[in-house]
Motif scaffolding. Sequence first.
Motif, PDB file in Angstrom:
ATOM      1  N   GLY A   1      -6.740  -4.211   4.808  1.00 43.65           N
ATOM      2  CA  GLY A   1      -6.639  -4.667   3.060  1.00 43.65           C
ATOM      3  C   GLY A   1      -6.928  -6.697   3.622  1.00 43.65           C
ATOM      4  O   GLY A   1      -6.268  -7.186   3.154  1.00 43.65           O
TER       5      GLY A   1
ATOM      6  N   ASP B   1      -4.460  -0.059   0.977  1.00 42.14           N
ATOM      7  CA  ASP B   1      -5.904  -0.709   0.481  1.00 42.14           C
ATOM      8  C   ASP B   1      -4.236  -2.345  -0.052  1.00 42.14           C
ATOM      9  O   ASP B   1      -3.034  -1.696  -0.084  1.00 42.14           O
ATOM     10  CB  ASP B   1      -6.485  -0.762  -0.759  1.00 42.14           C
ATOM     11  N   GLU B   2      -4.520  -3.490  -0.054  1.00 41.21           N
ATOM     12  CA  GLU B   2      -3.783  -4.297  -0.025  1.00 41.21           C
ATOM     13  C   GLU B   2      -3.840  -5.299  -1.706  1.00 41.21           C
ATOM     14  O   GLU B   2      -5.522  -5.708  -1.766  1.00 41.21           O
ATOM     15  CB  GLU B   2      -3.717  -5.815   0.548  1.00 41.21           C
TER      16      GLU B   2
ATOM     17  N   PRO C   1       3.319   0.451  -2.079  1.00 40.87           N
ATOM     18  CA  PRO C   1       3.357  -0.460  -0.995  1.00 40.87           C
ATOM     19  C   PRO C   1       4.040   0.087  -0.025  1.00 40.87           C
ATOM     20  O   PRO C   1       5.034   0.300   0.024  1.00 40.87           O
ATOM     21  CB  PRO C   1       3.906  -1.687  -1.673  1.00 40.87           C
TER      22      PRO C   1
END
Length: 269
Positions: free
Chosen positions: A65, A92-93, A126
């Motif tokens: 990330g 992923d971020e 998230p």
Amino acid sequence: MPSASSQSSSVMVVQLTDSHLFAETDGQLMGMKTLDSLNAVVKLVLEEQPHVDLVIASGDLSQDGSVESYQAFRDATERLVAPTRWLPGNHDELAPMAYAAQHSDFLEPVVDVGNWRITLLDSAVPGSVPGYLEDKQLQLLAQALSEAPDRHHLVCLHHHPVSIGCGWMEPIGLKNPDALFAVLDRFPQVRAVLWGHVHQAFDQTRESVRLMASPSTCIQFAPASADFKLDTQAPGYRWLRLHKDGQLETGVSRIAEDTFSVDLSGGGY
């Protein structure tokens, strides 16, 4: 919506997925240097595809990330000299991804290319490995489909919306696939659904809609495995030739088998 090509007969789309890059350029996943393997796959695309109209990066561009990992992905894929779109995966971020995508249209979710419309959905949650399509994403999809009734449609996301025959991956796919298909079933112009996440090739048909997944640009998961298991197949990519009449040709291409190796003793990643 922006157009990625003015070609009228057919267009070439390349899918790169699950690159799992790190801030460190020599970062390794299960014994494989992921930036090196991505660069090798990009080199293969350059050798095999004389013209690319669109590159789709379908999630897990990064493993950690970091902004640096997304910049590395951007640098590696810029050699393809084609319009590019990114969508997030579970590794992923979004904030660092968006920062690295500044001054680009990488994160624009709808793109018209040839006689097709491609919609990229965010199924990432998230802190969660499984995926879910929020109402906002389903509304985006319905709007993109309804506003282009005369185009053929390809829908992309990260998580698999159907079983791929891997027991250990069953719980970590899309948690609300019925909601996705409820939208898709309303629009006969939908031709295909494409995803990443599963690190393996998959190609089936559901009521005339092609359902496809693709190999990772790094490590591969063994098909039909009950428990986590790596495969010895090489990194690769999927190409899609989208024809004006709605026909779709596609295939998977891999780098040389002996170029990279993985640590098969790993129990997860």
